[in-house]
Design a protein around this motif. Sequence first.
Motif, PDB file in Angstrom:
ATOM      1  N   ALA A  24      -1.190 -36.388 -19.669  1.00 10.46           N
ATOM      2  CA  ALA A  24      -0.859 -36.782 -21.044  1.00 10.46           C
ATOM      3  C   ALA A  24       0.589 -36.466 -21.379  1.00 10.46           C
ATOM      4  CB  ALA A  24      -1.791 -36.071 -22.027  1.00 10.46           C
ATOM      5  N   ILE A  25       1.045 -35.253 -21.034  1.00 10.53           N
ATOM      6  CA  ILE A  25       2.401 -34.838 -21.386  1.00 10.53           C
ATOM      7  C   ILE A  25       3.447 -35.611 -20.591  1.00 10.53           C
ATOM      8  CG2 ILE A  25       4.027 -32.917 -21.387  1.00 10.53           C
ATOM      9  CD1 ILE A  25       1.895 -32.864 -23.601  1.00 10.53           C
ATOM     10  N   SER A  26       3.217 -35.813 -19.285  1.00 11.71           N
ATOM     11  CA  SER A  26       4.208 -36.520 -18.464  1.00 11.71           C
ATOM     12  C   SER A  26       4.355 -37.973 -18.904  1.00 11.71           C
ATOM     13  CB  SER A  26       3.818 -36.445 -16.987  1.00 11.71           C
ATOM     14  OG  SER A  26       2.510 -36.955 -16.772  1.00 11.71           O
ATOM     15  N   VAL A 153      -0.174 -29.500 -27.853  1.00 15.45           N
ATOM     16  CA  VAL A 153       0.634 -29.726 -29.059  1.00 15.45           C
ATOM     17  C   VAL A 153       2.072 -29.253 -28.848  1.00 15.45           C
ATOM     18  CG1 VAL A 153       0.879 -29.182 -31.501  1.00 15.45           C
ATOM     19  CG2 VAL A 153      -1.397 -29.550 -30.542  1.00 15.45           C
ATOM     20  N   ALA A 154       2.228 -28.077 -28.233  1.00 12.22           N
ATOM     21  CA  ALA A 154       3.571 -27.526 -28.014  1.00 12.22           C
ATOM     22  C   ALA A 154       4.390 -28.405 -27.072  1.00 12.22           C
ATOM     23  CB  ALA A 154       3.466 -26.108 -27.445  1.00 12.22           C
ATOM     24  N   TYR A 155       3.777 -28.868 -25.991  1.00 13.58           N
ATOM     25  CA  TYR A 155       4.507 -29.691 -25.026  1.00 13.58           C
ATOM     26  C   TYR A 155       4.771 -31.097 -25.561  1.00 13.58           C
ATOM     27  CZ  TYR A 155       3.749 -25.972 -21.605  1.00 13.58           C
ATOM     28  OH  TYR A 155       3.749 -24.758 -20.939  1.00 13.58           O
ATOM     29  N   GLU A 156       3.942 -31.555 -26.501  1.00 16.70           N
ATOM     30  CA  GLU A 156       4.252 -32.814 -27.190  1.00 16.70           C
ATOM     31  C   GLU A 156       5.568 -32.670 -27.951  1.00 16.70           C
ATOM     32  OE1 GLU A 156       1.028 -33.848 -29.725  1.00 16.70           O
ATOM     33  OE2 GLU A 156      -0.352 -34.208 -28.078  1.00 16.70           O
ATOM     34  N   GLN A 157       5.720 -31.545 -28.658  1.00 20.76           N
ATOM     35  CA  GLN A 157       6.978 -31.293 -29.361  1.00 20.76           C
ATOM     36  C   GLN A 157       8.141 -31.212 -28.375  1.00 20.76           C
ATOM     37  OE1 GLN A 157       5.540 -28.771 -33.312  1.00 20.76           O
ATOM     38  NE2 GLN A 157       6.661 -27.743 -31.731  1.00 20.76           N
ATOM     39  N   LEU A 158       7.872 -30.648 -27.208  1.00 21.21           N
ATOM     40  CA  LEU A 158       8.896 -30.525 -26.176  1.00 21.21           C
ATOM     41  C   LEU A 158       9.388 -31.915 -25.751  1.00 21.21           C
ATOM     42  CD1 LEU A 158      10.323 -28.466 -24.218  1.00 21.21           C
ATOM     43  CD2 LEU A 158       8.483 -28.958 -22.612  1.00 21.21           C
ATOM     44  N   THR A 159       8.460 -32.842 -25.534  1.00 20.59           N
ATOM     45  CA  THR A 159       8.860 -34.196 -25.126  1.00 20.59           C
ATOM     46  C   THR A 159       9.586 -34.914 -26.258  1.00 20.59           C
ATOM     47  OG1 THR A 159       6.722 -35.152 -25.782  1.00 20.59           O
ATOM     48  CG2 THR A 159       6.928 -34.363 -23.525  1.00 20.59           C
ATOM     49  N   ASP A 160       9.160 -34.669 -27.509  1.00 21.79           N
ATOM     50  CA  ASP A 160       9.845 -35.280 -28.656  1.00 21.79           C
ATOM     51  C   ASP A 160      11.297 -34.807 -28.725  1.00 21.79           C
ATOM     52  OD1 ASP A 160       7.595 -36.657 -29.413  1.00 21.79           O
ATOM     53  OD2 ASP A 160       6.957 -35.170 -30.890  1.00 21.79           O
ATOM     54  N   ALA A 161      11.488 -33.485 -28.569  1.00 19.62           N
ATOM     55  CA  ALA A 161      12.846 -32.931 -28.621  1.00 19.62           C
ATOM     56  C   ALA A 161      13.685 -33.421 -27.450  1.00 19.62           C
ATOM     57  CB  ALA A 161      12.779 -31.402 -28.621  1.00 19.62           C
ATOM     58  N   GLY A 280      16.988 -26.380 -30.113  1.00 22.85           N
ATOM     59  CA  GLY A 280      16.133 -25.312 -30.626  1.00 22.85           C
ATOM     60  C   GLY A 280      14.669 -25.698 -30.603  1.00 22.85           C
ATOM     61  N   MET A 281      14.378 -26.945 -30.942  1.00 22.90           N
ATOM     62  CA  MET A 281      13.002 -27.433 -30.893  1.00 22.90           C
ATOM     63  C   MET A 281      12.472 -27.424 -29.465  1.00 22.90           C
ATOM     64  SD  MET A 281      12.894 -30.632 -33.588  1.00 22.90           S
ATOM     65  CE  MET A 281      11.115 -30.746 -33.400  1.00 22.90           C
ATOM     66  N   LEU A 282      13.312 -27.863 -28.541  1.00 27.83           N
ATOM     67  CA  LEU A 282      12.909 -27.907 -27.136  1.00 27.83           C
ATOM     68  C   LEU A 282      12.611 -26.512 -26.597  1.00 27.83           C
ATOM     69  CD1 LEU A 282      14.487 -30.217 -24.477  1.00 27.83           C
ATOM     70  CD2 LEU A 282      13.984 -27.853 -23.905  1.00 27.83           C
ATOM     71  N   LEU A 283      13.501 -25.566 -26.896  1.00 37.73           N
ATOM     72  CA  LEU A 283      13.352 -24.199 -26.390  1.00 37.73           C
ATOM     73  C   LEU A 283      12.091 -23.534 -26.936  1.00 37.73           C
ATOM     74  CD1 LEU A 283      14.535 -21.763 -24.855  1.00 37.73           C
ATOM     75  CD2 LEU A 283      15.807 -21.174 -26.934  1.00 37.73           C
ATOM     76  N   VAL A 284      11.874 -23.619 -28.252  1.00 33.77           N
ATOM     77  CA  VAL A 284      10.719 -22.959 -28.862  1.00 33.77           C
ATOM     78  C   VAL A 284       9.411 -23.645 -28.464  1.00 33.77           C
ATOM     79  CG1 VAL A 284       9.592 -22.434 -31.061  1.00 33.77           C
ATOM     80  CG2 VAL A 284      12.014 -21.964 -30.762  1.00 33.77           C
ATOM     81  N   SER A 285       9.437 -24.968 -28.353  1.00 32.63           N
ATOM     82  CA  SER A 285       8.229 -25.684 -27.917  1.00 32.63           C
ATOM     83  C   SER A 285       7.822 -25.242 -26.520  1.00 32.63           C
ATOM     84  CB  SER A 285       8.480 -27.195 -27.936  1.00 32.63           C
ATOM     85  OG  SER A 285       8.727 -27.651 -29.245  1.00 32.63           O
ATOM     86  N   LEU A 286       8.810 -25.027 -25.664  1.00 35.42           N
ATOM     87  CA  LEU A 286       8.536 -24.556 -24.310  1.00 35.42           C
ATOM     88  C   LEU A 286       7.915 -23.165 -24.339  1.00 35.42           C
ATOM     89  CD1 LEU A 286       8.857 -25.202 -21.283  1.00 35.42           C
ATOM     90  CD2 LEU A 286      11.102 -24.109 -21.375  1.00 35.42           C
ATOM     91  N   LEU A 287       8.439 -22.300 -25.199  1.00 29.32           N
ATOM     92  CA  LEU A 287       7.910 -20.936 -25.309  1.00 29.32           C
ATOM     93  C   LEU A 287       6.508 -20.925 -25.902  1.00 29.32           C
ATOM     94  CD1 LEU A 287      11.094 -19.036 -26.606  1.00 29.32           C
ATOM     95  CD2 LEU A 287      10.077 -18.911 -24.320  1.00 29.32           C
ATOM     96  N   LEU A 288       6.286 -21.770 -26.914  1.00 27.02           N
ATOM     97  CA  LEU A 288       4.987 -21.797 -27.576  1.00 27.02           C
ATOM     98  C   LEU A 288       3.886 -22.354 -26.677  1.00 27.02           C
ATOM     99  CD1 LEU A 288       5.984 -22.962 -31.179  1.00 27.02           C
ATOM    100  CD2 LEU A 288       5.249 -20.682 -30.461  1.00 27.02           C
ATOM    101  N   GLY A 289       4.285 -23.063 -25.629  1.00 33.63           N
ATOM    102  CA  GLY A 289       3.305 -23.538 -24.676  1.00 33.63           C
ATOM    103  C   GLY A 289       2.740 -22.422 -23.815  1.00 33.63           C
TER     104      GLY A 289
END
Length: 422
Positions: A24-26, A153-161, A280-289
């Motif tokens: 899903a994420i890829s 959800v976190a990795y979805e934000q990562l792909t968006d960023a 910042g969105m990318l970094l935090v999304s990665l951490l929240l995953g």
Amino acid sequence: MKKVISKIYDRGNMQKSKKQLILAISSLGIGNLTSATFSFCLGVYVLQKTSSSMLFSMLLLIRPLSNLLLSSLIGFCVDKYDHKKICMIAQATSVVAVILFIALFREQLSLSERLLIIVASSIVLTVCDTFQSTSYKASTNSMVAAEHRQKLVAYEQLTDAGAVILAPILGGLLAGVVAISNIALLELAGESVVLLAIALLDFHLISVEVEAINDSLILSIKNGLEYFKNDRYLMELLLFAVIANFALSGLEVSLPIAMMKELGIPANLYGLADSFCAGGMLLVSLLLGSFKMPKNYLLTTGRIGIILAGDFIILALACLCPNKLLATGIFSICMLVVGACLAAVNLPYAMYVRTKVPVNLQGRVGATTSSVVAVLSPLGYALFGLVLGQVKPVWCLMMCAIIIFADGLRLLLSTSRVNSSI
């Protein structure tokens, strides 16, 4: 009447859940990047051919207006019909729309005909994307195991960023050098990959009981709105998101004026500072995953709101800095914090909607919340644009800081009252 729409959950499904998460994420990352790049190139094409900011703005307004006008219908359809079928139909329609764009779009056509094709294609792709994404998000509980939902959800934000950062770079390299019809081939490839991924995903991996919907469209919409009225937790999170989004539109208007007009900072440095938000969105999304969010979403969101308000105050003070390089550095760090706060706030909100709201209401709730949050952005742009005609950006940013501080403080003060009422 209740119906079971998913397979019996067992240990073996945990491994499959992990595979579904990766798939899903890829696929989402590929689809987001190609779609964002195509949209960027279309915008550049319209500006180059017409020099009209009004036509360019129309392209930007297609998504929020479509979501606002169709949110009730989309939510009803998602809650009433099988999610995978909706995703497949919507995504297949997107593929057909891009194929038609490639077949019809020709430089030999008049400019008005080309613009009509661009606008029509953008509307169709936006509507299909909203149907697909709403159905996909409403399937979170049945698509992956509970242990993987926050990661999803976190990795979805990562792909968006990631798409926000990479799409302008890729689009900038392609626009003006490669023909729009050829760039559309890249979009076709991305949409096709997403279609294949949807076909491979098991939307009913985890057992979930869903209340069948036999209501009419009007009654269904009414029931969806009734849920908002009764869910105090959701209403508090939604109110915070609406107010914060309104204040953030003030930042989007103020930042370029403060940096380029007031301080005389070059456009390339402004672009660099602005890109730190996506970073910042990318970094935090990665951490929240990798880390679990606190269960008290209201308390967490309120605290992040207070931090964001403090960051806005520093942004405002940076407008008074006489050194251009120092000011750019401060703006960049502050935008990094803005992006980090946005990612940290979006996660608890998305987790609550996608895991706590009943499955048979997620389509209506998800579509309605998206349109409500997005609709205030145009109003914010207009209002803060007028304000900046009267006051300097420093005061506009201070005003935004006060709004966000009051928003966060309100949420903190209401946390114990709302939790006790649940």
